[in-house]
Design a protein around this motif. Structure first.
Motif, mmCIF file in Angstrom:
data_model
loop_
_atom_site.group_PDB
_atom_site.id
_atom_site.type_symbol
_atom_site.label_atom_id
_atom_site.label_comp_id
_atom_site.label_asym_id
_atom_site.label_seq_id
_atom_site.Cartn_x
_atom_site.Cartn_y
_atom_site.Cartn_z
ATOM 1 N N LYS A 397 16.519 34.849 5.945
ATOM 2 C CA LYS A 397 17.184 34.281 7.118
ATOM 3 C C LYS A 397 18.521 33.631 6.780
ATOM 4 C CE LYS A 397 16.373 30.864 10.768
ATOM 5 N NZ LYS A 397 15.380 29.930 11.342
ATOM 6 N N THR A 398 18.544 32.776 5.772
ATOM 7 C CA THR A 398 19.772 32.052 5.437
ATOM 8 C C THR A 398 20.894 33.002 5.080
ATOM 9 O OG1 THR A 398 18.459 30.180 4.636
ATOM 10 C CG2 THR A 398 20.758 30.283 3.941
ATOM 11 N N GLN A 399 20.585 33.979 4.225
ATOM 12 C CA GLN A 399 21.595 34.958 3.825
ATOM 13 C C GLN A 399 22.023 35.824 5.013
ATOM 14 O OE1 GLN A 399 18.668 35.756 0.617
ATOM 15 N NE2 GLN A 399 20.432 36.590 -0.463
ATOM 16 N N GLY A 400 21.074 36.164 5.883
ATOM 17 C CA GLY A 400 21.369 37.000 7.040
ATOM 18 C C GLY A 400 22.339 36.337 8.003
ATOM 19 N N VAL A 401 22.076 35.064 8.317
ATOM 20 C CA VAL A 401 22.944 34.330 9.253
ATOM 21 C C VAL A 401 24.338 34.160 8.653
ATOM 22 C CG1 VAL A 401 23.320 32.093 10.359
ATOM 23 C CG2 VAL A 401 21.049 33.159 10.415
ATOM 24 N N LYS A 402 24.394 33.854 7.371
ATOM 25 C CA LYS A 402 25.687 33.668 6.700
ATOM 26 C C LYS A 402 26.534 34.936 6.783
ATOM 27 C CE LYS A 402 27.658 32.161 2.268
ATOM 28 N NZ LYS A 402 27.339 31.742 0.876
ATOM 29 N N ALA A 403 25.906 36.089 6.526
ATOM 30 C CA ALA A 403 26.636 37.363 6.579
ATOM 31 C C ALA A 403 27.082 37.681 8.002
ATOM 32 C CB ALA A 403 25.766 38.494 6.035
ATOM 33 N N LEU A 404 26.222 37.423 8.991
ATOM 34 C CA LEU A 404 26.588 37.682 10.388
ATOM 35 C C LEU A 404 27.769 36.807 10.830
ATOM 36 C CD1 LEU A 404 23.153 38.083 12.234
ATOM 37 C CD2 LEU A 404 24.732 39.871 11.512
ATOM 38 N N LYS A 405 27.805 35.559 10.377
ATOM 39 C CA LYS A 405 28.917 34.669 10.724
ATOM 40 C C LYS A 405 30.230 35.172 10.119
ATOM 41 C CE LYS A 405 26.421 30.351 11.546
ATOM 42 N NZ LYS A 405 26.173 28.948 11.073
ATOM 43 N N LYS A 406 30.165 35.744 8.922
ATOM 44 C CA LYS A 406 31.373 36.292 8.313
ATOM 45 C C LYS A 406 31.841 37.520 9.081
ATOM 46 C CE LYS A 406 30.981 34.445 3.655
ATOM 47 N NZ LYS A 406 31.080 34.715 2.211
ATOM 48 N N ALA A 407 30.903 38.321 9.539
ATOM 49 C CA ALA A 407 31.259 39.477 10.361
ATOM 50 C C ALA A 407 31.894 39.007 11.668
ATOM 51 C CB ALA A 407 30.022 40.324 10.640
ATOM 52 N N LEU A 408 31.302 37.968 12.267
ATOM 53 C CA LEU A 408 31.777 37.453 13.549
ATOM 54 C C LEU A 408 33.210 36.927 13.444
ATOM 55 C CD1 LEU A 408 30.927 36.840 16.476
ATOM 56 C CD2 LEU A 408 30.154 34.596 15.679
ATOM 57 N N ALA A 409 33.528 36.259 12.336
ATOM 58 C CA ALA A 409 34.873 35.712 12.142
ATOM 59 C C ALA A 409 35.933 36.809 12.193
ATOM 60 C CB ALA A 409 34.948 34.959 10.823
ATOM 61 N N VAL A 410 35.599 37.970 11.633
ATOM 62 C CA VAL A 410 36.524 39.105 11.671
ATOM 63 C C VAL A 410 36.532 39.725 13.064
ATOM 64 C CG1 VAL A 410 37.039 41.389 10.723
ATOM 65 C CG2 VAL A 410 36.203 39.569 9.215
ATOM 66 N N MET A 411 35.359 39.897 13.648
ATOM 67 C CA MET A 411 35.235 40.601 14.928
ATOM 68 C C MET A 411 35.882 39.839 16.082
ATOM 69 S SD MET A 411 31.331 41.978 14.488
ATOM 70 C CE MET A 411 31.233 42.767 16.081
ATOM 71 N N GLU A 412 35.855 38.492 16.047
ATOM 72 C CA GLU A 412 36.467 37.710 17.130
ATOM 73 C C GLU A 412 37.974 37.960 17.190
ATOM 74 O OE1 GLU A 412 35.200 33.695 16.373
ATOM 75 O OE2 GLU A 412 33.659 33.827 17.916
ATOM 76 N N VAL A 413 38.541 38.271 16.045
ATOM 77 C CA VAL A 413 39.967 38.580 16.002
ATOM 78 C C VAL A 413 40.195 40.061 16.285
ATOM 79 C CG1 VAL A 413 42.032 38.667 14.530
ATOM 80 C CG2 VAL A 413 40.463 36.711 14.385
ATOM 81 N N ALA A 414 39.461 40.904 15.632
ATOM 82 C CA ALA A 414 39.672 42.350 15.740
ATOM 83 C C ALA A 414 39.241 42.910 17.099
ATOM 84 C CB ALA A 414 38.917 43.066 14.618
ATOM 85 N N HIS A 415 38.150 42.419 17.662
ATOM 86 C CA HIS A 415 37.636 42.923 18.937
ATOM 87 C C HIS A 415 38.001 42.033 20.114
ATOM 88 C CE1 HIS A 415 35.164 46.218 17.360
ATOM 89 N NE2 HIS A 415 34.810 45.417 16.384
ATOM 90 N N GLY A 416 38.287 40.775 19.832
ATOM 91 C CA GLY A 416 38.495 39.808 20.916
ATOM 92 C C GLY A 416 37.211 39.057 21.189
ATOM 93 N N LYS A 417 37.345 37.758 21.538
ATOM 94 C CA LYS A 417 36.166 36.902 21.683
ATOM 95 C C LYS A 417 35.279 37.277 22.869
ATOM 96 C CE LYS A 417 38.113 32.896 19.330
ATOM 97 N NZ LYS A 417 38.422 31.451 19.388
ATOM 98 N N ASP A 418 35.838 38.017 23.833
ATOM 99 C CA ASP A 418 35.039 38.373 25.010
ATOM 100 C C ASP A 418 34.411 39.755 24.903
ATOM 101 O OD1 ASP A 418 37.718 39.447 27.273
ATOM 102 O OD2 ASP A 418 37.403 39.746 25.115
ATOM 103 N N HIS A 419 34.522 40.404 23.751
ATOM 104 C CA HIS A 419 33.953 41.748 23.578
ATOM 105 C C HIS A 419 32.428 41.662 23.511
ATOM 106 C CE1 HIS A 419 33.277 45.782 22.011
ATOM 107 N NE2 HIS A 419 34.559 46.055 22.246
ATOM 108 N N HIS A 420 31.748 42.657 24.075
ATOM 109 C CA HIS A 420 30.275 42.609 24.083
ATOM 110 C C HIS A 420 29.686 42.739 22.683
ATOM 111 C CE1 HIS A 420 29.539 46.999 23.576
ATOM 112 N NE2 HIS A 420 30.678 47.134 24.247
#
Length: 433
Positions: A397-420
Motif C-alpha cells: 500500500k505505502t509504495q503503491g500510493v507513493k507511486a500513484l502520487k508521482k504519476a499524478l504530479a505529472v498528469m495534472e500538468v500534462a493532462h490538466g487537473k480537470d481530466h478524467h
C-alpha cells in the motif's frame, strides 16, 4: 470393514506411508477425513523467501507487514522482530556473508539459494529425522537422473557452477559433483513453491512429508501454506485405506496437455481416473458452433498454435533476460538500450500475469526514465501509474500510493487537473486511506 495398523516409523496420526500399486511409495488414510479437515501439517525442511518479496515479508516466518526491520549487516533481509532474526540467523548468515562479499553482483537463482540452505542444514544435522521427515527422508527423494534430457542436465550443471561461485567460500565442505547433481535433481523434482492467497510467488521450499503424496488429476487433498508450514486439507471425503492424492500441476488444461507437463517435469505418465476417463476434456475444449463445423485437423492445429503462442511469450521473456545479461556486461542499467529491453520484458511479464516480475522491471526502469525524459513526460507518468497499481495489487500500500502520487504530479500538468484520468488516479489514492 477396512482396518490398518499404522506403521510405527512411517506414520502421522491418521495416515501412513505404504507401497502404492504401480506408483511406488505413497500415503494412505488410516481413518476417515471429512471435507475441509486438516490431514496433516509439515514445517519446511528448508525454505527461502524470493528476492522480490524482501522488505514486504519476514525472511523467517514469511509474515507480510510494513514495519519490518532490516539486517544490520547485509541490509537486504527483513524481519518482524529480534526473535525472527535470531531464528533465521543459522541459515541467513550464509547469505549475509555472501551478499556482503559480492554486493550487487550477488545473484544466485532461487533454486541455488535453497540448495545451499539444505546443505547447511545437513552439515549441522544432529538427528536422522527432522519434524519435516516423519514419513519420508529428504535423502529418499527421487532424482530421476536417468530420465533427464540434455537441457535439464545443462541447467543442473549451471546451478552447480553458480553454487560453487557464490557459496564455496562460505560453505566449508560442499558435496562432490555427483552428490550435487543428485541433490539439485531431487529439489527440482520435489520442491514446492510457497504462494500467498492470490497465488503470488513468495518463495521456494522442500516439504519431504508432503512430497510423499502421489499425483492425481482428481486429487482428494489440497496443499496451502501458513507462513513456512504446508497444510494438507481434504477436498473430498477420504475413507480408511484410501490413498491420499495431491495434484502436482495446474489442472485447468485437457488430458494430453496435463500428461505432457507431468512427463516433462515429473517423468511419469498419469493413469488417474480423470486421465483415463477424460470426462472434462470436452468442456475444456469447447468449440464454437460453426456451419460447417471445423475439421478435427483444424482443431488440432489451433491447439498447437495456442501452445506455441504461450511458449513464444515464455521464450520472449527468456530472450529479453539473456539479452539483458549480455548487454549488461557493457551497458549500465540506466543505459537507454537496457531500459528498452527491460520495458519489453516488463510487458511480457504483464501479459503472462507475472506481477512480481513486472514490478521488478518497473522498479529498475522508473528512476532512469525520470532522468532521461523531459519534465512531465507521459512515459514517466505511465510507468509510475503501472508500478503504483502493481504495488496495490500486491498489497504494498505505502509504495503503491507513493507511486500513484508521482504519476499524478505529472498528469495534472500534462493532462490538466480537470481530466478524467487525473480524477481516476485521485480516486485510487483516496480509496487507500
Amino acid at each position: 470393514m477396512f482396518t490398518i495398523k499404522p506403521s510405527q516409523h512411517f506414520s502421522i496420526e491418521g495416515t501412513e506411508r505404504f507401497l502404492s500399486p504401480d506408483k511406488g511409495r505413497g500415503l494412505r488414510a488410516v481413518r476417515h477425513f471429512a471435507v475441509g479437515e486438516l490431514v496433516f501439517a509439515c514445517p519446511a525442511y528448508s525454505y527461502v523467501l524470493t528476492v522480490n518479496e524482501r522488505g514486504a515479508h519476514c525472511e523467517h516466518c514469511f509474515t507480510r507487514r510494513e514495519d519490518l526491520f532490516k539486517c544490520g549487516k547485509c541490509k537486504q533481509a527483513y524481519y518482524c522482530n529480534v526473535d525472527c532474526q535470531r531464528g533465521d540467523w543459522p541459515m541467513h548468515k550464509l547469505e549475509c556473508v555472501a551478499m556482503c562479499s559480492y554486493g550487487e553482483n550477488w545473484c544466485p537463482s532461487e533454486t541455488v539459494r535453497l540448495v545451499a540452505r539444505i546443505i547447511m542444514k545437513q552439515v549441522k544435522a544432529t538427528t536422522e529425522r527432522t519434524p519435516s521427515e516423519r514419513l519420508l527422508l529428504l535423502k529418499e527423494f527421487e532424482a530421476h537422473l536417468d530420465k533427464m534430457d540434455s537441457e535439464k542436465e545443462e541447467m543442473n550443471q549451471t546451478d552447480i557452477a553458480a553454487l560453487h561461485h557464490f557459496y564455496s567460500r562460505h560453505i566449508s565442505n560442499l558435496p562432490d559433483e555427483q552428490a550435487l547433481t543428485e541433490l539439485f535433481a531431487q529439489v527440482n523434482c520435489n520442491g514446492f513453491t510457497i504462494e500467498d492467497e492470490e497465488l503470488s510467488h513468495l518463495g521456494s521450499a522442500v516439504f519431504p512429508d508432503v512430497a510423499l503424496m502421489n499425483h492425481s488429476c482428481s486429487p482428494n487433498v489440497i496443499v496451502t501454506y501458513k507462513g513456512t508450514v504446508a497444510e494438507v486439507r481434504a477436498v473430498k471425503e477420504i475413507n480408511p485405506g484410501e490413498e491420499i492424492f495431491n495434484s502436482y500441476i495446474d489442472l485447468l488444461y485437457p488430458t494430453e496437455d496435463r500428461k505432457e507437463r507431468l512427463l516433462d517435469s515429473y517423468f511419469f505418465t498419469c493413469q488417474c481416473t480423470e486421465c483415463t476417463s477424460r470426462s472434462k476434456d470436452k468442456a475444456k475444449m469447447e468449440i464454437r458452433k460453426l456451419n460447417p463445423p471445423p475439421e478435427p485437423e483444424e482443431i488440432r492445429s489451433m491447439v498447437r498454435y495456442a501452445k506455441n503462442v504461450i511458449e513464444e511469450f515464455r521464450r520472449l521473456l527468456e530472450m529479453c533476460e539473456l539479452s539483458l545479461e549480455k548487454m549488461g556486461a557493457i551497458f549500465a542499467d540506466t543505459n537507454v538500450y537496457m531500459l528498452h529491453m527491460m520495458y519489453q520484458a516488463m510487458g511480457v511479464c504483464l501479459y503472462m500475469q507475472d506481477w512480481d516480475g513486472a514490478m521488478s522491471y518497473g522498479e529498475k526502469i522508473v528512476q532512469p526514465y525520470s532522468v532521461h525524459y523531459p519534465a512531465y513526460s507521459l512515459n514517466v507518468a505511465s510507468m509510475y501509474l503501472k508500478l503504483g497499481r502493481l504495488y496495490l495489487g500486491l498489497e504494498k500500500k505505502t509504495q503503491g500510493v507513493k507511486a500513484l502520487k508521482k504519476a499524478l504530479a505529472v498528469m495534472e500538468v500534462a493532462h490538466g487537473k480537470d481530466h478524467h484520468y487525473v480524477a481516476e488516479v485521485k480516486r485510487e489514492i483516496e480509496e487507500q486511506k
